[in-house]
Design a protein around this motif. Structure first.
Motif, PDB file in Angstrom:
ATOM      1  N   ARG A 179      53.442 -10.732  39.704  1.00 48.51           N
ATOM      2  CA  ARG A 179      53.286 -11.754  40.749  1.00 48.51           C
ATOM      3  C   ARG A 179      51.469 -11.997  40.903  1.00 48.51           C
ATOM      4  NH1 ARG A 179      57.007 -11.402  45.317  1.00 48.51           N
ATOM      5  NH2 ARG A 179      55.186 -11.160  46.815  1.00 48.51           N
ATOM      6  N   ARG A 180      51.384 -13.491  41.375  1.00 45.55           N
ATOM      7  CA  ARG A 180      49.696 -13.718  41.468  1.00 45.55           C
ATOM      8  C   ARG A 180      49.698 -14.468  42.746  1.00 45.55           C
ATOM      9  NH1 ARG A 180      49.057 -18.652  37.429  1.00 45.55           N
ATOM     10  NH2 ARG A 180      50.969 -20.004  37.762  1.00 45.55           N
ATOM     11  N   LEU A 181      48.638 -14.421  43.187  1.00 45.10           N
ATOM     12  CA  LEU A 181      48.057 -15.118  44.458  1.00 45.10           C
ATOM     13  C   LEU A 181      47.978 -16.594  43.934  1.00 45.10           C
ATOM     14  CD1 LEU A 181      47.744 -14.876  47.575  1.00 45.10           C
ATOM     15  CD2 LEU A 181      45.170 -14.435  47.025  1.00 45.10           C
ATOM     16  N   VAL A 182      48.499 -17.779  44.805  1.00 46.56           N
ATOM     17  CA  VAL A 182      48.170 -19.226  44.490  1.00 46.56           C
ATOM     18  C   VAL A 182      47.831 -19.861  45.815  1.00 46.56           C
ATOM     19  CG1 VAL A 182      49.607 -18.877  42.333  1.00 46.56           C
ATOM     20  CG2 VAL A 182      50.661 -19.465  44.711  1.00 46.56           C
ATOM     21  N   GLY A 183      47.344 -20.999  45.592  1.00 43.90           N
ATOM     22  CA  GLY A 183      47.252 -22.071  46.738  1.00 43.90           C
ATOM     23  C   GLY A 183      48.438 -22.732  46.906  1.00 43.90           C
ATOM     24  N   LEU A 184      48.754 -23.008  48.273  1.00 42.32           N
ATOM     25  CA  LEU A 184      49.800 -23.859  48.405  1.00 42.32           C
ATOM     26  C   LEU A 184      49.659 -25.211  49.104  1.00 42.32           C
ATOM     27  CD1 LEU A 184      52.211 -21.029  49.941  1.00 42.32           C
ATOM     28  CD2 LEU A 184      52.323 -22.083  47.697  1.00 42.32           C
ATOM     29  N   GLN A 185      50.071 -26.176  48.806  1.00 43.79           N
ATOM     30  CA  GLN A 185      49.904 -27.420  49.680  1.00 43.79           C
ATOM     31  C   GLN A 185      51.145 -27.995  49.951  1.00 43.79           C
ATOM     32  OE1 GLN A 185      49.137 -30.823  47.060  1.00 43.79           O
ATOM     33  NE2 GLN A 185      48.114 -31.945  48.533  1.00 43.79           N
ATOM     34  N   ALA A 186      51.562 -27.851  51.379  1.00 47.46           N
ATOM     35  CA  ALA A 186      52.478 -28.290  51.986  1.00 47.46           C
ATOM     36  C   ALA A 186      52.635 -29.762  51.815  1.00 47.46           C
ATOM     37  CB  ALA A 186      52.554 -28.178  53.399  1.00 47.46           C
ATOM     38  N   LEU A 187      53.902 -30.185  51.285  1.00 51.88           N
ATOM     39  CA  LEU A 187      54.461 -31.475  51.089  1.00 51.88           C
ATOM     40  C   LEU A 187      55.254 -32.115  52.264  1.00 51.88           C
ATOM     41  CD1 LEU A 187      55.424 -31.054  47.283  1.00 51.88           C
ATOM     42  CD2 LEU A 187      53.274 -31.674  48.391  1.00 51.88           C
ATOM     43  N   SER A 188      55.536 -31.293  53.275  1.00 47.94           N
ATOM     44  CA  SER A 188      56.023 -31.836  54.536  1.00 47.94           C
ATOM     45  C   SER A 188      55.452 -31.076  55.606  1.00 47.94           C
ATOM     46  CB  SER A 188      57.773 -31.543  54.438  1.00 47.94           C
ATOM     47  OG  SER A 188      58.071 -30.202  54.265  1.00 47.94           O
ATOM     48  N   PRO A 189      55.352 -31.718  56.970  1.00 46.39           N
ATOM     49  CA  PRO A 189      54.896 -31.050  57.918  1.00 46.39           C
ATOM     50  C   PRO A 189      55.760 -30.087  58.496  1.00 46.39           C
ATOM     51  CG  PRO A 189      55.670 -33.158  58.635  1.00 46.39           C
ATOM     52  CD  PRO A 189      55.711 -33.108  57.397  1.00 46.39           C
ATOM     53  N   ALA A 191      57.136 -27.547  56.658  1.00 47.09           N
ATOM     54  CA  ALA A 191      56.868 -26.360  56.033  1.00 47.09           C
ATOM     55  C   ALA A 191      56.442 -25.038  56.731  1.00 47.09           C
ATOM     56  CB  ALA A 191      55.651 -26.584  54.892  1.00 47.09           C
ATOM     57  N   ALA A 192      57.117 -23.980  56.474  1.00 51.17           N
ATOM     58  CA  ALA A 192      56.851 -22.868  57.131  1.00 51.17           C
ATOM     59  C   ALA A 192      56.432 -21.645  56.286  1.00 51.17           C
ATOM     60  CB  ALA A 192      57.780 -22.515  58.149  1.00 51.17           C
ATOM     61  N   LEU A 193      56.015 -20.585  56.831  1.00 47.77           N
ATOM     62  CA  LEU A 193      56.123 -19.353  55.997  1.00 47.77           C
ATOM     63  C   LEU A 193      57.606 -18.833  55.510  1.00 47.77           C
ATOM     64  CD1 LEU A 193      53.166 -17.231  57.743  1.00 47.77           C
ATOM     65  CD2 LEU A 193      52.975 -18.817  56.110  1.00 47.77           C
ATOM     66  N   GLY A 194      57.494 -17.841  54.437  1.00 43.11           N
ATOM     67  CA  GLY A 194      58.556 -17.374  54.141  1.00 43.11           C
ATOM     68  C   GLY A 194      59.192 -17.256  52.688  1.00 43.11           C
ATOM     69  N   PRO A 195      60.137 -17.166  52.217  1.00 46.09           N
ATOM     70  CA  PRO A 195      60.651 -16.976  50.569  1.00 46.09           C
ATOM     71  C   PRO A 195      60.325 -18.551  50.299  1.00 46.09           C
ATOM     72  CG  PRO A 195      62.201 -16.203  52.057  1.00 46.09           C
ATOM     73  CD  PRO A 195      61.331 -16.837  53.010  1.00 46.09           C
ATOM     74  N   LEU A 196      60.192 -18.401  48.734  1.00 44.69           N
ATOM     75  CA  LEU A 196      59.950 -19.626  48.028  1.00 44.69           C
ATOM     76  C   LEU A 196      60.846 -19.501  46.898  1.00 44.69           C
ATOM     77  CD1 LEU A 196      56.012 -19.726  47.814  1.00 44.69           C
ATOM     78  CD2 LEU A 196      57.481 -21.138  49.169  1.00 44.69           C
ATOM     79  N   GLU A 231      56.417 -27.487  42.035  1.00 45.18           N
ATOM     80  CA  GLU A 231      56.763 -27.791  43.490  1.00 45.18           C
ATOM     81  C   GLU A 231      58.048 -26.733  43.804  1.00 45.18           C
ATOM     82  OE1 GLU A 231      57.668 -31.589  44.571  1.00 45.18           O
ATOM     83  OE2 GLU A 231      55.829 -32.528  43.707  1.00 45.18           O
ATOM     84  N   VAL A 232      57.917 -25.889  44.674  1.00 42.67           N
ATOM     85  CA  VAL A 232      58.933 -25.101  45.042  1.00 42.67           C
ATOM     86  C   VAL A 232      59.407 -25.256  46.423  1.00 42.67           C
ATOM     87  CG1 VAL A 232      57.880 -23.192  43.690  1.00 42.67           C
ATOM     88  CG2 VAL A 232      57.142 -23.372  46.011  1.00 42.67           C
ATOM     89  N   GLU A 233      60.648 -24.862  46.669  1.00 40.49           N
ATOM     90  CA  GLU A 233      61.110 -24.912  48.095  1.00 40.49           C
ATOM     91  C   GLU A 233      60.751 -23.804  49.003  1.00 40.49           C
ATOM     92  OE1 GLU A 233      63.021 -27.311  49.181  1.00 40.49           O
ATOM     93  OE2 GLU A 233      63.468 -28.611  47.504  1.00 40.49           O
ATOM     94  N   GLY A 234      60.533 -24.023  50.224  1.00 45.78           N
ATOM     95  CA  GLY A 234      60.605 -22.768  51.368  1.00 45.78           C
ATOM     96  C   GLY A 234      61.775 -23.235  52.265  1.00 45.78           C
ATOM     97  N   ASP A 235      61.978 -22.434  53.153  1.00 47.29           N
ATOM     98  CA  ASP A 235      62.846 -22.553  54.173  1.00 47.29           C
ATOM     99  C   ASP A 235      63.145 -23.529  54.824  1.00 47.29           C
ATOM    100  OD1 ASP A 235      64.061 -19.925  53.542  1.00 47.29           O
ATOM    101  OD2 ASP A 235      62.954 -19.088  55.200  1.00 47.29           O
ATOM    102  N   GLU A 236      62.006 -24.460  55.150  1.00 47.07           N
ATOM    103  CA  GLU A 236      61.895 -25.574  55.990  1.00 47.07           C
ATOM    104  C   GLU A 236      60.965 -26.619  55.343  1.00 47.07           C
ATOM    105  OE1 GLU A 236      61.060 -25.001  60.012  1.00 47.07           O
ATOM    106  OE2 GLU A 236      62.180 -22.964  59.995  1.00 47.07           O
TER     107      GLU A 236
END
Length: 256
Positions: A179-189, A191-196, A231-236
């Motif tokens: 695993r590695r640490l990456v920056g995240l840019q939310a593509l929708s308002p 977007a929340a913490l959780g699994p990707l 582009e990855v999917e979060g819960d929301e």
């Protein structure tokens, strides 16, 4: 607040965090040597340090300062959490953990010090977006991860002897982590913490998300094979993966 953040990012001002832990007593050097990832015998000035669990994952982090009678720890998180972490390992050690009314001073130009007052410091709520945009580690984003997965292997002194998590550090030395640490840019308002996930497959976790002048940005830990720009999917909501610290062509393209 945005103007203050811009000034801080240019290296102006200081952040102040109350509460410093004094580790003192006859066994303080040997006790701390068995807890921290840094070699306290060679400590010459302030240095970041990690406290791991038996799986080699980050539990706590602090800036370690030498002291004429022991050591001073300025936590990167909550003082009570760091104190509780250390108390778990005190058995027969002649060690005392004393809370001091001092401040961890983090200067926007990169220096760290201890002070008796936080007067004139930037508001504490400004620090998370400052650290995120400046490329400084935030405990909430690295907790539960291996140091090398979040770019903090430099805070691990190899060959220093036994400490909590050392066996895992020795076993993984020179080996790639998954695993590695990456920056995240939310593509929708939303977007929340959780699994990707990517194409229905779990690939990591969004661990930090903050509003910034450049939109909703954060940090996540994902599998090495997931490329920047994906582009990855979060819960929301969805996220785009970017290099972190933010910068370079990939970041410039996203801001334009």
């Amino acid at each position: 607040m945005e103007g203050a953040l811009e000034r801080a990012l240019k290296g102006e001002g200081v952040f102040a965090f109350p509460g410093v832990l004094w580790v003192r007593g006859p066994d303080a050097p040997s006790f701390l040597q068995g807890q921290t990832t840094r070699d306290v015998r060679r400590l010459k000035g302030p240095t970041g340090t990690l406290f791991l669990n038996h799986k080699g994952q980050v539990e706590e982090a602090a800036t370690l300062f030498p002291h004429t009678e022991g050591f001073l720890l300025a936590p990167w998180g909550r003082l009570e959490d760091l104190k509780a972490r250390l108390k778990r390992y005190i058995v027969f050690d002649q060690v005392e953990l004393v809370e001091l009314p001092l401040y961890r001073l983090v200067y926007a130009d990169g220096r760290e010090a201890l002070g008796e007052s936080g007067e004139g410091a930037w508001p504490s709520e400004l620090y998370p977006p400052f650290a995120l945009l400046k490329g400084l580690p935030l405990l909430e984003a690295i907790r539960g991860e291996l140091p090398q997965a979040v770019g903090l292997e430099g805070l691990v002194d190899r060959g220093k002897g036994c400490y909590v998590g050392q066996e895992i550090m020795a076993r993984t030395e020179g080996k790639a982590v998954h695993r590695r640490l990456v920056g995240l840019q939310a593509l929708s308002p939303s977007a929340a913490l959780g699994p990707l996930s990517l194409e229905g497959r779990a690939v990591g976790e969004a661990k930090l998300l903050l509003p910034t002048p450049f939109g909703l940005l954060g940090l996540g830990v994902v599998r090495q094979e997931v490329p920047f720009g994906a582009e990855v999917e979060g819960d929301e909501g969805r996220f785009r993966l970017l290099p972190w610290p933010f910068g370079g062509e990939a970041w410039s393209e996203q801001r334009s």
